[in-house]
Design an enzyme around this catalytic site. Structure first.
Site, PDB file in Angstrom:
ATOM      1  CG  ASP A   1      -4.826  -1.772  -4.944  1.00  0.00           C
ATOM      2  OD1 ASP A   1      -4.200  -2.800  -5.237  1.00  0.00           O
ATOM      3  OD2 ASP A   1      -5.302  -1.570  -3.806  1.00  0.00           O
TER       4      ASP A   1
ATOM      5  CD  GLN B   1      -2.513  -1.882   0.841  1.00  0.00           C
ATOM      6  OE1 GLN B   1      -2.908  -1.292  -0.172  1.00  0.00           O
ATOM      7  NE2 GLN B   1      -2.956  -3.068   1.186  1.00  0.00           N
TER       8      GLN B   1
ATOM      9  CG  ASP C   1      -3.121 -11.426 -10.391  1.00  0.00           C
ATOM     10  OD1 ASP C   1      -2.544 -10.392 -10.045  1.00  0.00           O
ATOM     11  OD2 ASP C   1      -3.006 -12.514  -9.804  1.00  0.00           O
TER      12      ASP C   1
ATOM     13  CD  GLU D   1     -13.388  -2.747  -5.781  1.00  0.00           C
ATOM     14  OE1 GLU D   1     -12.172  -2.583  -5.602  1.00  0.00           O
ATOM     15  OE2 GLU D   1     -13.873  -3.777  -6.326  1.00  0.00           O
TER      16      GLU D   1
HETATM   17  N1  SAM Z   1      -3.034  -5.869  -3.850  1.00  0.00           N
HETATM   18  C1  SAM Z   1      -3.815  -6.527  -4.698  1.00  0.00           C
HETATM   19  C2  SAM Z   1      -3.280  -7.715  -5.454  1.00  0.00           C
HETATM   20  O1  SAM Z   1      -2.886  -8.637  -4.808  1.00  0.00           O
HETATM   21  O2  SAM Z   1      -3.288  -7.754  -6.658  1.00  0.00           O
HETATM   22  C3  SAM Z   1      -5.022  -5.875  -5.229  1.00  0.00           C
HETATM   23  C4  SAM Z   1      -5.954  -5.606  -4.104  1.00  0.00           C
HETATM   24  S1  SAM Z   1      -7.480  -4.861  -4.376  1.00  0.00           S
HETATM   25  C5  SAM Z   1      -8.459  -5.879  -3.283  1.00  0.00           C
HETATM   26  C6  SAM Z   1      -8.011  -5.301  -6.013  1.00  0.00           C
HETATM   27  C7  SAM Z   1      -9.396  -4.739  -6.319  1.00  0.00           C
HETATM   28  O3  SAM Z   1      -9.535  -4.469  -7.723  1.00  0.00           O
HETATM   29  C8  SAM Z   1     -10.550  -5.671  -5.955  1.00  0.00           C
HETATM   30  O4  SAM Z   1     -11.290  -5.085  -4.921  1.00  0.00           O
HETATM   31  C9  SAM Z   1     -11.347  -5.811  -7.238  1.00  0.00           C
HETATM   32  O5  SAM Z   1     -12.743  -5.906  -7.038  1.00  0.00           O
HETATM   33  C10 SAM Z   1     -10.928  -4.543  -7.991  1.00  0.00           C
HETATM   34  N2  SAM Z   1     -11.148  -4.596  -9.442  1.00  0.00           N
HETATM   35  C11 SAM Z   1     -10.895  -5.626 -10.292  1.00  0.00           C
HETATM   36  N3  SAM Z   1     -11.208  -5.284 -11.551  1.00  0.00           N
HETATM   37  C12 SAM Z   1     -11.666  -4.000 -11.514  1.00  0.00           C
HETATM   38  C13 SAM Z   1     -12.161  -3.111 -12.508  1.00  0.00           C
HETATM   39  N4  SAM Z   1     -12.245  -3.468 -13.794  1.00  0.00           N
HETATM   40  N5  SAM Z   1     -12.540  -1.869 -12.118  1.00  0.00           N
HETATM   41  C14 SAM Z   1     -12.456  -1.488 -10.804  1.00  0.00           C
HETATM   42  N6  SAM Z   1     -12.013  -2.307  -9.828  1.00  0.00           N
HETATM   43  C15 SAM Z   1     -11.625  -3.555 -10.166  1.00  0.00           C
END
Ligand code: SAM
Length: 276
Positions: free
Chosen positions: A152, A59, A155, A103
């Site tokens: 953030d 973070q 994958d 998000e």
């Molecule tokens: N640190 C992290 C990792 O291990 O890759 C990422 C953590 S964070 C929880 C990732 C967030 O991205 C999730 O809450 C997921 O719902 C969000 N997310 C995935 N695809 C997305 C999109 N197209 N638009 C916005 N948010 C997205």
């Protein structure tokens, strides 16, 4: 009881004591466990997102590298980051006036607020404004608004897929104000070198200054992850201003030296991130 994330022939196993949360949403499955050694653990679609033990490393670097590479950031957009950890770090910057988050999955935010309060405290800051939707759509409809955009994301498989395309990066660039900085979750040089190469190529093509910074996170498979940064304003690999002492005291990983040093990569990784 042990939980394993397995990907590309690698696995990372964590000993757990209790399954606190399991939710299936339209986008992904969410699991949160209590562990014996690394605090609470969150997985999305079986992939480790964070543990309370080492989340600060990820973070802090995702937030402070781009924020410190900008001379005076005021408007910040966080895409993804539903756990709230990046918001928590952005909110430490007193000069920031507006923090938008886009998000895709409201359920991640709800679970974080219930089970991961030390991260979800990021939502308590009054400057934070949450938008629920796809980040790739969100940036398309914003132009010349943000000083820093932080991606953030999960994958490239699943809902995060559009956040790895060149079109998304072009739209982010359009959403930046002059001199703006982008930073994105850029995977591991050991686990997904092809993704590191792709993101490095895209940021180098679109921005005058770019770089891939390595972050040590023991609970990600291969023990590391990266942040890809780009800007037309100045060299993002060095801080653009002095770290305020009050902020420095709050941090455990980021320092100006770590900012510069994270872009020094081992020899084998340089062809992934540098021009061929
Ligand atoms: N640190 C992290 C990792 O291990 O890759 C990422 C953590 S964070 C929880 C990732 C967030 O991205 C999730 O809450 C997921 O719902 C969000 N997310 C995935 N695809 C997305 C999109 N197209 N638009 C916005 N948010 C997205």
């Amino acid at each position: 009881m042990w939980v394993t994330e397995a990907m590309n022939g690698f696995g990372l196993t964590v000993e757990v004591t209790e399954h606190l949360c399991h939710r299936v949403t339209p986008y992904q499955t969410i699991d949160i466990y209590e562990t014996t050694k690394v605090g609470r653990l969150m997985l999305l679609d079986g992939i480790i997102q964070l543990t309370e033990y080492d989340e600060f490393a990820y973070q802090e670097m995702m937030a402070h590298v781009p924020l410190m590479a900008h001379p005076a950031p005021e408007n910040v957009l966080v895409i993804g980051g539903g756990d709230g950890g990046v918001l928590r770090e952005v909110a430490r910057h007193t000069g920031v006036r507006r923090i938008d988050q886009c998000e895709i999955d409201a359920a991640v935010i709800e679970c974080a607020k219930q089970y991961l309060p030390s991260l979800a405290c990021g939502y308590d800051d009054p400057r934070v404004c949450v938008h629920i939707g796809d980040g790739s759509e969100f940036v398309r409809s914003h132009e010349n608004e943000y000083d820093v955009i932080i991606v953030d994301s999960t994958d490239p498989g699943g809902p995060g897929a559009p956040l790895f395309g060149e079109e998304f990066y072009r739209n982010m660039k359009r959403a930046l104000r002059p001199g703006g900085v982008i930073a994105s979750q850029a995977e591991s040089i050991y686990l997904l070198p092809e993704v590191v190469r792709h993101l490095s190529d895209v940021t180098r093509k679109l921005f005058r200054y770019s770089g891939y910074g390595a972050i040590m996170v023991p609970t990600y498979p291969t023990g590391m992850i990266g942040v890809c940064v780009g800007s037309d304003g100045g060299d993002v690999r060095v801080p653009a201003r002095e770290l305020p002492p009050v902020l420095a005291e709050q941090l455990r990983y980021y320092t100006p030296e770590v900012h510069r040093g994270c872009f020094l990569l081992p020899k084998f990784a340089r062809p992934l991130t540098e021009k061929a």
